[in-house]
Design a protein around this motif. Structure first.
Motif, short mmCIF file in Angstrom:
data_model
loop_
_atom_site.label_atom_id
_atom_site.label_comp_id
_atom_site.label_asym_id
_atom_site.label_seq_id
_atom_site.Cartn_x
_atom_site.Cartn_y
_atom_site.Cartn_z
N ARG A 172 0.83 -1.20 0.00
CA ARG A 172 0.00 0.00 0.00
C ARG A 172 0.87 1.26 0.00
N THR A 173 1.96 1.23 0.75
CA THR A 173 2.83 2.40 0.84
C THR A 173 3.53 2.70 -0.48
N TYR A 174 3.98 1.66 -1.17
CA TYR A 174 4.73 1.84 -2.42
C TYR A 174 3.88 1.59 -3.67
N SER A 175 2.59 1.66 -3.56
CA SER A 175 1.73 1.46 -4.74
C SER A 175 1.96 2.51 -5.83
N PRO A 176 2.26 3.77 -5.51
CA PRO A 176 2.55 4.72 -6.58
C PRO A 176 3.80 4.35 -7.39
N GLN A 177 4.71 3.59 -6.81
CA GLN A 177 5.91 3.16 -7.52
C GLN A 177 5.68 1.85 -8.28
N ARG A 178 4.45 1.35 -8.22
CA ARG A 178 4.04 0.11 -8.91
C ARG A 178 4.91 -1.08 -8.46
N LEU A 179 5.08 -1.19 -7.16
CA LEU A 179 5.89 -2.25 -6.57
C LEU A 179 5.03 -3.49 -6.33
N ARG A 180 5.53 -4.62 -6.74
CA ARG A 180 4.85 -5.90 -6.48
C ARG A 180 5.76 -6.73 -5.58
N VAL A 181 5.21 -7.20 -4.45
CA VAL A 181 5.94 -8.06 -3.53
C VAL A 181 5.16 -9.36 -3.42
N GLN A 182 5.83 -10.46 -3.75
CA GLN A 182 5.19 -11.78 -3.72
C GLN A 182 5.93 -12.69 -2.74
N VAL A 183 5.16 -13.54 -2.06
CA VAL A 183 5.75 -14.59 -1.23
C VAL A 183 5.61 -15.88 -2.03
N LEU A 184 6.74 -16.49 -2.35
CA LEU A 184 6.75 -17.71 -3.16
C LEU A 184 6.58 -18.95 -2.28
N ALA A 185 6.31 -20.06 -2.91
CA ALA A 185 6.06 -21.31 -2.19
C ALA A 185 7.28 -21.76 -1.39
N ASN A 186 8.48 -21.44 -1.84
CA ASN A 186 9.69 -21.86 -1.13
C ASN A 186 10.11 -20.85 -0.05
#
Length: 142
Positions: free
Chosen positions: A119-133
């Motif tokens: 939410r904080t970095y949404s203007p920078q179009r940041l995507r953070v994903q948690v992977l299965a590993n």
């Protein structure tokens, strides 16, 4: 040649007096120490069984939070990934500075803490994903 006075007779007369004075000084009783009352405790008294000393309140400490040692978003997420048991895969084109809104990210749940980051970095179009590993991947949204 000039003659010097003989100091040995004077020394022989004064030596017994010096010895008596030294013996008298050693025989004096030292002054008594003051009574400090009953509020002192002996030092190095060990207990029979060990006791735990809490260093931090575990309830108050959040696992995923902004710390004063964090210097950038990449460093923060790298630390979180390590604490989560994974690594950080940073594919975003640049690093980002930390902002005050990240102080709200204080949680023991990684997904909830990452929601604040997203939410904080949404203007920078940041995507953070948690992977299965258990790794974290940071990319730029298309």
């Amino acid at each position: 040649m000039t003659s010097h006075p003989d100091f040995f007779p004077t020394l022989r007369r004064g030596l017994p007096l010096l010895v008596v004075l030294l013996m008298k000084a050693c025989a004096t009783v030292p002054p008594m120490s003051e009574d400090f009352g009953d509020n002192w405790k002996p030092v190095n008294v060990l207990a029979e069984t060990p006791m735990e000393i809490p260093l931090k309140e575990e309830v108050a400490m959040h696992r995923f939070q902004l710390l004063p040692t964090d210097t950038s978003l990449q460093g923060l997420l790298e630390r979180w990934a390590k604490e989560y048991g994974g690594t950080l895969d940073w594919q975003y084109p640049s690093d980002l500075t930390l902002v005050a809104a990240l102080e709200q990210a204080a949680d023991n749940n990684l997904q909830r803490a990452l929601t604040v980051v997203r939410r904080t970095y949404s203007p920078q179009r940041l995507r953070v994903q948690v992977l299965a590993n258990r790794d974290l991947r940071v990319t730029r949204l298309p």
